[in-house]
Write an enzyme that holds these catalytic residues in place. Structure first.
Site, PDB file in Angstrom:
ATOM      1  N   TYR A  72       0.836  -1.217   0.000  1.00 10.04           N
ATOM      2  CA  TYR A  72       0.000   0.000   0.000  1.00 10.04           C
ATOM      3  C   TYR A  72       0.865   1.259   0.000  1.00 10.04           C
ATOM      4  O   TYR A  72       0.580   2.220  -0.711  1.00 10.04           O
ATOM      5  CB  TYR A  72      -0.924   0.001   1.217  1.00 10.04           C
ATOM      6  CG  TYR A  72      -1.960   1.099   1.177  1.00 10.04           C
ATOM      7  CD1 TYR A  72      -3.227   0.857   0.651  1.00 10.04           C
ATOM      8  CD2 TYR A  72      -1.673   2.378   1.641  1.00 10.04           C
ATOM      9  CE1 TYR A  72      -4.174   1.870   0.589  1.00 10.04           C
ATOM     10  CE2 TYR A  72      -2.618   3.393   1.575  1.00 10.04           C
ATOM     11  CZ  TYR A  72      -3.869   3.129   1.051  1.00 10.04           C
ATOM     12  OH  TYR A  72      -4.805   4.135   0.980  1.00 10.04           O
ATOM     13  N   PHE A 124      -6.575  20.774 -24.154  1.00 11.02           N
ATOM     14  CA  PHE A 124      -7.124  19.443 -24.389  1.00 11.02           C
ATOM     15  C   PHE A 124      -8.535  19.353 -23.798  1.00 11.02           C
ATOM     16  O   PHE A 124      -8.834  20.030 -22.818  1.00 11.02           O
ATOM     17  CB  PHE A 124      -6.203  18.400 -23.741  1.00 11.02           C
ATOM     18  CG  PHE A 124      -6.552  17.000 -24.125  1.00 11.02           C
ATOM     19  CD1 PHE A 124      -6.183  16.498 -25.360  1.00 11.02           C
ATOM     20  CD2 PHE A 124      -7.257  16.182 -23.260  1.00 11.02           C
ATOM     21  CE1 PHE A 124      -6.516  15.200 -25.724  1.00 11.02           C
ATOM     22  CE2 PHE A 124      -7.598  14.886 -23.617  1.00 11.02           C
ATOM     23  CZ  PHE A 124      -7.224  14.391 -24.854  1.00 11.02           C
ATOM     24  N   ASP A 125      -9.393  18.494 -24.385  1.00 12.62           N
ATOM     25  CA  ASP A 125     -10.811  18.513 -23.985  1.00 12.62           C
ATOM     26  C   ASP A 125     -11.030  18.276 -22.485  1.00 12.62           C
ATOM     27  O   ASP A 125     -11.839  18.959 -21.859  1.00 12.62           O
ATOM     28  CB  ASP A 125     -11.678  17.583 -24.854  1.00 12.62           C
ATOM     29  CG  ASP A 125     -11.259  16.111 -24.822  1.00 12.62           C
ATOM     30  OD1 ASP A 125     -10.426  15.740 -23.976  1.00 12.62           O
ATOM     31  OD2 ASP A 125     -11.788  15.334 -25.639  1.00 12.62           O
ATOM     32  N   ASP A 216       1.266  20.197 -20.501  1.00 10.44           N
ATOM     33  CA  ASP A 216       0.350  19.052 -20.622  1.00 10.44           C
ATOM     34  C   ASP A 216       1.019  18.114 -21.627  1.00 10.44           C
ATOM     35  O   ASP A 216       0.927  18.299 -22.836  1.00 10.44           O
ATOM     36  CB  ASP A 216      -1.019  19.553 -21.102  1.00 10.44           C
ATOM     37  CG  ASP A 216      -2.076  18.457 -21.048  1.00 10.44           C
ATOM     38  OD1 ASP A 216      -1.753  17.328 -20.637  1.00 10.44           O
ATOM     39  OD2 ASP A 216      -3.236  18.731 -21.429  1.00 10.44           O
ATOM     40  N   ALA A 218       1.273  14.697 -22.552  1.00 12.76           N
ATOM     41  CA  ALA A 218       0.936  13.316 -22.921  1.00 12.76           C
ATOM     42  C   ALA A 218       1.850  12.798 -24.037  1.00 12.76           C
ATOM     43  O   ALA A 218       2.236  11.637 -24.057  1.00 12.76           O
ATOM     44  CB  ALA A 218      -0.515  13.232 -23.366  1.00 12.76           C
ATOM     45  N   LYS A 259      -0.490   7.630 -23.502  1.00 11.64           N
ATOM     46  CA  LYS A 259       0.005   8.013 -24.831  1.00 11.64           C
ATOM     47  C   LYS A 259       1.473   7.605 -24.928  1.00 11.64           C
ATOM     48  O   LYS A 259       1.774   6.432 -25.082  1.00 11.64           O
ATOM     49  CB  LYS A 259      -0.194   9.521 -25.066  1.00 11.64           C
ATOM     50  CG  LYS A 259      -1.495  10.135 -24.545  1.00 11.64           C
ATOM     51  CD  LYS A 259      -2.726   9.591 -25.175  1.00 11.64           C
ATOM     52  CE  LYS A 259      -4.057  10.156 -24.703  1.00 11.64           C
ATOM     53  NZ  LYS A 259      -4.198  11.338 -23.920  1.00 11.64           N
ATOM     54  N   HIS A 453     -18.957  15.410 -27.046  1.00 14.39           N
ATOM     55  CA  HIS A 453     -18.684  14.436 -28.114  1.00 14.39           C
ATOM     56  C   HIS A 453     -18.731  12.993 -27.608  1.00 14.39           C
ATOM     57  O   HIS A 453     -18.968  12.073 -28.366  1.00 14.39           O
ATOM     58  CB  HIS A 453     -17.355  14.729 -28.801  1.00 14.39           C
ATOM     59  CG  HIS A 453     -16.220  15.074 -27.882  1.00 14.39           C
ATOM     60  ND1 HIS A 453     -16.251  16.140 -27.018  1.00 14.39           N
ATOM     61  CD2 HIS A 453     -15.018  14.480 -27.684  1.00 14.39           C
ATOM     62  CE1 HIS A 453     -15.119  16.196 -26.337  1.00 14.39           C
ATOM     63  NE2 HIS A 453     -14.359  15.196 -26.713  1.00 14.39           N
TER      64      HIS A 453
END
Ligand SMILES: *Cc1c(COP(=O)(O)O)cnc(C)c1O
Length: 461
Positions: A72, A124-125, A216, A218, A259, A453
């Site tokens: 853990y 990004f969305d 960001d 990715a 990604k 979307h």
């Protein structure tokens, strides 16, 4: 580079994919409300919905998973991951998360404030959704060449327009801007890279005004590869040197590891700021799990530690970007209009140029997604009127985006060029008979417009 762009791997395990008839696909589409997110994956032949979490893992990743430490707290796998992340990002503090959007949510809590602004190239969305939920305004400042589907070649269409950024700071006031978020590569306009020169300039401007910079990231490795290939001075620099330099200009980096880290699940929140790290730890404990596992199993941490390194491998990146560009060339040869140059993780077909007779209010790119699935069982995704469309908060009038595309995302290490030939042939046939397609009508959307979307339903016109 001679002989260097073929696959730097051979195939050890295969997965059967089924085929369907056109009549079956017509029925599946109807049941799905013409939204391919609602199809069963087993009804898809070649799945280009997303490059997210769809990678094939290597033998080294699978064997590392057996070494996962499922303790853990303080598990060995965390320390292995921490070392790998520090090596690629060059930043000291590492908080894993179950996937990228958990890290996006941390950014929302830590950096966004109601009524304040976050500036970026193109958000990004999921980050835009976080901004919407936190009452913050997300402003896109991508350069003009990046804001259109038909602009000529530019090596870094993901760049932020630094003059517009300066103007925004002057108009809004630096104290109204809570962060600058640079998305690398820029997914919304074609997986287009951001140059090192631009990252540095944006960071200098932000820091001069005391505004924190978030990467960001990715697709950090693909962006670094384009810098190496396209930006003067970087041709001989190792990819990890470039990723570390990119991160040197930011305060915090977040990553959807689904990604470029070549895993099926996982995310990262990485920072140089100890106070921010402590806040992220608290948010992780609240929403993800203890600090050293962040919502992932120990085996996932192991796969991520290895995948992050493999994602920075130069022979892999040469193959990866060459495969995407191969599909772009096949499409161009058939007269299919795409965003050029092709970017890192897919080919973006310009829906407006493909279907000039379908108005944006009738979702041309979504219509193309529907046509491609019906024609060949290939699933792509719309990034256009549905994904980026907004409503004027005062009048309720629709605001249509400048970019209107269908993204054909290429999963990493999954499909061969023969699969890509099927996609090119199908789109060539649809293009030859394009006048036969009419548009779509939106009949349902979810409560968060920035995310509609995923949930939208359509009817054929
Ligand atoms: C995928 C992605 C996210 C969200 O990550 P998930 O792992 O899908 O939750 C955020 N930002 C960018 C740039 C992404 O590509």
């Amino acid at each position: 580079m001679k002989y260097m762009t073929a696959e730097p791997f051979r195939i050890k395990v295969v997965e059967h994919i089924g085929r369907s008839t056109r009549a079956e696909r017509t029925g599946y589409l109807e049941q799905a409300g013409y939204n391919v997110f609602k199809l069963r994956a087993e009804h898809v032949y070649i799945d280009c919905l997303t490059d997210s979490g769809a990678s094939a893992m290597s033998a080294n990743q699978w064997s590392a998973m057996m070494l996962g430490d499922e303790s853990y707290a303080g598990c060995r796998s965390f320390y292995r991951l921490e070392e790998s992340v520090r090596d690629v990002f060059g930043l000291p503090y590492v908080q894993p998360t179950h996937q990228g959007r958990a890290a996006d949510n941390f950014i929302g809590h830590i950096y966004m404030r109601p009524g304040k602004y976050v500036l970026g190239n193109m958000h990004f969305d999921s980050l835009r959704g976080v901004a919407e939920v936190h009452g913050a305004h997300a402003v896109d400042l991508v350069i003009a060449e990046g804001a259109r589907g038909d602009s000529p070649y530019h090596p870094f269409k993901g760049n932020i327009d630094v003059d517009r950024m300066r103007q925004s700071i002057a108009e809004l006031g630096a104290d109204q801007i809570s962060a600058v978020i640079i998305t690398v590569t820029c997914n919304n306009n074609g997986g287009q890279p951001v140059s090192m020169h631009n990252i540095r300039a944006v960071s200098e401007l932000a820091r001069a005004h005391g505004i924190p910079v978030v990467l960001d990231s990715a697709r950090l490795a693909e962006n670094a590869w384009f810098i190496r290939c396209r930006e003067p001075g970087y041709a001989d620099r190792p990819v990890k040197d470039i990723t570390r330099e990119m991160c040197s200009y930011c305060d915090t980096a977040i990553m959807s590891a689904k990604k470029d880290a070549l895993v099926n699940i996982g995310g990262l929140f990485v920072t140089r700021d100890e106070t921010v790290f402590r806040q992220a730890n608290q948010l992780a404990i609240m929403h993800e799990g203890f600090i050293t596992y962040g919502g992932l199993a120990g085996r996932d941490l192991e796969a991520l530690a290895v995948g992050l390194q493999e994602g920075c491998d130069e022979s892999y990146l040469a193959y990866r970007t060459a495969q995407v560009s191969y599909l772009g060339e096949q499409l161009k040869a058939r007269g299919v209009p795409i965003i050029e140059p092709t970017g890192g993780h897919g080919v973006y077909v310009d829906g407006r140029r493909f279907f000039p007779h379908i108005a944006q209010a009738q979702f041309p790119s979504q219509r193309l997604v529907v046509a491609l699935y019906q024609e060949a069982g290939v699933r792509a995704v719309e990034l256009g009127a549905c994904a980026f469309g907004r409503r004027d908060p005062d009048t309720g009038a629709d605001i249509w985006p400048a970019l209107e595309c269908m993204r054909i995302a290429i999963a990493r290490r999954v499909y061969t060029n023969s699969h890509l030939d099927v996609i090119a042939a199908a789109l060539g046939d649809i293009h030859a008979d394009r006048d036969a397609c009419r548009g779509l009508r939106l009949v349902y959307e979810g409560p968060i417009t920035a995310m509609r979307h995923f949930t939208a339903g359509f009817a054929l016109l």
